[in-house]
Motif scaffolding. Structure first.
Motif, short mmCIF file in Angstrom:
data_model
loop_
_atom_site.label_atom_id
_atom_site.label_comp_id
_atom_site.label_asym_id
_atom_site.label_seq_id
_atom_site.Cartn_x
_atom_site.Cartn_y
_atom_site.Cartn_z
N GLU A 20 45.00 72.38 55.66
CA GLU A 20 44.12 73.23 54.80
C GLU A 20 42.72 72.24 54.76
O GLU A 20 41.68 72.84 54.79
N LEU A 21 42.93 70.89 54.46
CA LEU A 21 41.66 70.10 54.42
C LEU A 21 41.02 70.15 55.62
O LEU A 21 39.66 70.32 55.88
N LYS A 22 41.74 70.19 57.01
CA LYS A 22 40.93 70.38 58.21
C LYS A 22 40.17 71.47 58.22
O LYS A 22 39.04 71.50 58.66
N ASP A 23 40.93 72.63 57.83
CA ASP A 23 40.19 74.07 57.84
C ASP A 23 38.98 74.25 57.13
O ASP A 23 37.83 74.72 57.48
N LEU A 24 39.25 73.62 55.91
CA LEU A 24 38.05 73.42 54.91
C LEU A 24 36.87 72.85 55.48
O LEU A 24 35.51 73.14 55.46
N TYR A 25 37.13 71.63 56.04
CA TYR A 25 35.95 70.69 56.77
C TYR A 25 35.25 71.55 57.83
O TYR A 25 33.96 71.55 57.75
N LEU A 26 36.00 71.94 58.89
CA LEU A 26 35.77 72.84 60.02
C LEU A 26 34.57 74.09 59.46
O LEU A 26 33.76 74.36 60.20
N LYS A 27 35.03 74.43 58.57
CA LYS A 27 34.41 75.63 58.04
C LYS A 27 33.20 75.49 57.12
O LYS A 27 32.11 76.27 57.16
N THR A 28 33.34 74.53 56.34
CA THR A 28 32.46 74.19 55.08
C THR A 28 31.68 73.17 55.33
O THR A 28 30.43 72.98 55.08
N VAL A 288 46.63 61.17 51.01
CA VAL A 288 45.72 60.82 49.93
C VAL A 288 44.50 60.08 50.19
O VAL A 288 43.42 60.59 49.80
N ARG A 289 44.74 59.10 51.04
CA ARG A 289 43.38 58.49 51.73
C ARG A 289 42.45 59.33 52.36
O ARG A 289 41.34 59.31 52.20
N LYS A 290 43.07 60.38 53.25
CA LYS A 290 42.14 61.18 54.05
C LYS A 290 41.37 62.20 52.94
O LYS A 290 40.22 62.31 53.23
N ILE A 291 41.98 62.54 51.90
CA ILE A 291 41.18 63.49 50.95
C ILE A 291 40.34 62.63 50.33
O ILE A 291 39.16 62.98 50.05
N ASN A 292 40.72 61.41 49.74
CA ASN A 292 39.77 60.64 49.21
C ASN A 292 38.48 60.41 49.97
O ASN A 292 37.22 60.25 49.53
N ASP A 293 38.82 60.01 51.37
CA ASP A 293 37.61 59.85 52.22
C ASP A 293 36.66 61.10 52.10
O ASP A 293 35.47 60.68 52.38
N MET A 294 37.22 62.13 52.27
CA MET A 294 36.39 63.53 52.37
C MET A 294 35.72 63.60 51.24
O MET A 294 34.71 64.31 51.20
N VAL A 295 36.32 63.20 49.73
CA VAL A 295 35.46 63.59 48.81
C VAL A 295 34.24 62.56 48.90
O VAL A 295 33.22 63.27 48.49
N LYS A 296 34.47 61.37 49.47
CA LYS A 296 33.34 60.67 49.44
C LYS A 296 32.27 61.07 50.45
O LYS A 296 31.08 60.84 50.14
N ARG A 297 32.68 61.79 51.52
CA ARG A 297 31.90 62.09 52.50
C ARG A 297 31.12 63.25 51.73
O ARG A 297 29.91 63.56 52.16
N ILE A 298 31.79 64.10 51.13
CA ILE A 298 31.19 65.44 50.81
C ILE A 298 29.96 64.98 49.72
O ILE A 298 28.94 65.73 49.42
N TYR A 304 22.47 63.83 50.44
CA TYR A 304 21.55 63.75 51.59
C TYR A 304 20.68 64.99 51.48
O TYR A 304 19.60 65.14 51.98
N VAL A 305 21.51 66.25 51.51
CA VAL A 305 21.03 67.53 51.75
C VAL A 305 19.68 67.86 50.78
O VAL A 305 18.55 68.35 50.87
N ASN A 386 30.23 72.64 46.98
CA ASN A 386 30.65 72.14 45.59
C ASN A 386 31.90 72.97 44.91
O ASN A 386 32.84 72.45 44.34
N LYS A 387 32.27 74.22 45.44
CA LYS A 387 33.58 74.80 45.25
C LYS A 387 34.65 73.86 45.67
O LYS A 387 35.72 73.74 45.28
N MET A 388 34.55 73.40 47.09
CA MET A 388 35.44 72.88 47.83
C MET A 388 35.70 71.49 47.00
O MET A 388 36.91 71.07 46.60
N LEU A 389 34.82 70.92 46.65
CA LEU A 389 34.82 69.48 45.74
C LEU A 389 35.46 69.60 44.43
O LEU A 389 36.24 68.82 43.91
#
Length: 468
Positions: A20-28, A288-298, A304-305, A386-389
């Motif tokens: 699910e995390l992968k799909d959300l990253y690819l889509k959002t 948990v580490r992958k999700i944590n890194d994704m939060v920092k990335r988002i 940046y945007v 923002n919804k993903m976060l």
């Protein structure tokens, strides 16, 4: 059997969350990264292999500190392409992973294989890929859950840069960004941090939470000498790693021979056991580490945007664009503060000012995407981000085994619960009244029956009196 079934169920749940995390990253997330050229900030675009791969462990240290020997100790046997010696022997980055057979995979082939987590290394060019390889090892339980990265030893002086045709520091940073643990390995006999080693460590500052330090070959010195070396290493690390927390330093001797010093044997065994326990926990905490890194990335992408949108709005429509651009570049500290206040952002989510300036100074500010422009789908892309976060990621964390928490009831749920309790109380009251009424009826019937009996007895006695 029940334990195995439970573990299998947990793995299935974890795999579903990562999918699910992968799909959300690819889509959002990835569309925004591509629109804003986010990779210029040093964060490469992620692919499916980055989500599907096991946790990565990166080893960094001076030459002859025992990195390759330690990997052999962890794996339990030699691995393909291994080279060990007192001189600088490891001249390549090696990814040691589990496979059906034991063989060496050249870097070019490894980076283009389907689902490879190393595809981003192609950006470093063929000179680096000639110095990168994969080592497949079979029949190793550790490698079924982890992938180990062996790195060339950090050399002293000009040999660190002149002898290499690729940017060593950039490659290490690439691996560090994707690693779940970064191990800095030092030899107890020569734990002085050279300028080159200090530079490599400083590049890992933003990944300080992943860094663990090992003082290797600790059984080769006395207890007193070990404590002195330990204190000196902590002092040296404190000057390089600028964090308020003390870096965790494990004492160990990672090789296949028995410990030499009985005086420190018990201490070293306990320290090594602590490290191995933390290492094994990575497979459990990898999601948990992958999700944590994704939060920092988002968080970083969001800031940046917003910064790009602000800079574009400040540009004039017609004249003096170059002058205005330079003014904005010179005034970035104030711009950061203004954007932070306008959007209620945390300063910790902002990129490094010098890196940001270097990234955007050659770009056309008028071509930056607008926050609510066409490329950003009239702002819907940021809304989904923002919804993903705020919603999707907390839900995923709550579904991970070992991370489930009791959910606090909402206001609506609380009011419904109170209404339900009132209904139950009313129903119980009705039951009590009904039971009381039934008791009264029974008592009345009993009294009536007693009355009838007494009247009958009186009649019989009266008849006997009248009968002679």
């Amino acid at each position: 059997m029940l334990g195995k079934e439970k573990k299998s169920q947990q793995l299935d749940e974890t795999g579903q969350v990562l999918k699910e995390l992968k799909d959300l990253y690819l889509k959002t997330v990835r569309p925004i990264e591509q629109i804003t050229n986010f990779e210029r900030m040093g964060h490469g675009i992620l692919n499916e292999g980055d989500f599907d791969s096991p946790p990565l462990i990166l080893l960094v240290g001076p030459y002859s500190a025992g990195k390759t020997t330690m990997l052999e100790y962890l794996i339990g046997k030699e691995f393909p392409g291994e080279r060990v010696g007192p001189e600088p022997t490891t001249d390549k980055f090696s990814a040691i992973m589990h496979g059906e057979d034991e063989r060496v995979i050249p870097g070019n082939a490894l980076t283009v294989s389907p689902g490879s987590p190393f595809s981003g290394l192609q950006n470093f060019g063929n000179d680096f890929l000639m110095r990168f390889e994969g080592a497949q090892v079979c029949d190793c339980e550790l490698l079924k859950n982890l992938t180990l990265i062996d790195s060339p030893g950090v050399l002293s002086g000009e040999k660190q840069t002149l002898g290499r045709s690729y940017d060593y520091a950039k490659v290490v940073e690439w691996f560090a960004a994707r690693s779940d643990m970064i191990i800095l390995l030092f030899d107890v006999q020569k734990c002085d941090i050279s300028d080159e080693m200090a530079c490599s460590i400083k590049n890992l500052d933003k990944y300080a939470d992943k860094v663990k330090v090992i003082l290797n070959k600790s059984d080769s010195v006395s207890h007193q000498h070990l404590m002195k070396v330990y204190g000196a290493l902590l002092w040296s690390l404190g000057r390089v790693i600028k964090t308020p927390e003390v870096v965790k330093v494990y004492i160990g001797s990672f090789w296949g021979e028995p410990l030499k010093n009985e005086e420190t044997e018990a201490l070293i065994k306990r320290e090594m056991a602590d490290f191995l326990r933390d290492l094994n926990d990575l497979s459990r905490l990898g999601a948990v580490r992958k999700i944590n890194d994704m939060v920092k990335r988002i968080r970083l992408i969001r800031v940046y945007v917003i910064l790009l949108d602000y800079l574009r709005d400040q540009m004039p429509k017609m004249f003096n664009k170059h002058k205005k651009k330079q003014e904005l570049l010179d005034d970035l500290p104030n711009i950061f503060r203004t954007v932070m206040k306008q959007h209620g952002l945390s300063f910790g989510d902002f990129p490094d000012i010098d890196l940001f300036r270097k990234t955007i100074e050659s770009l056309d500010f008028d071509k930056f995407p607008k926050l609510k422009g066409k490329r950003m789908n009239q702002g819907k892309r940021m809304t989904d981000l923002n919804k993903m976060l705020k919603n999707n990621i907390p839900d995923m964390l709550n579904r991970l085994p070992g991370m489930r928490q009791h959910k606090l009831p909402t206001k609506h749920e609380t009011s419904r619960k109170k209404a339900g309790e009132k209904k139950v109380e009313a129903k119980e009251s009705d039951i009590d009244k009904s039971e009381a009424t039934d008791v009264e009826v029974v008592d009345a019937e009993a009294n009536a029956a007693e009355g009838d009996t007494a009247e009958a007895k009186h009649t019989v006695e009266a008849n006997k009196a009248e009968d002679p």
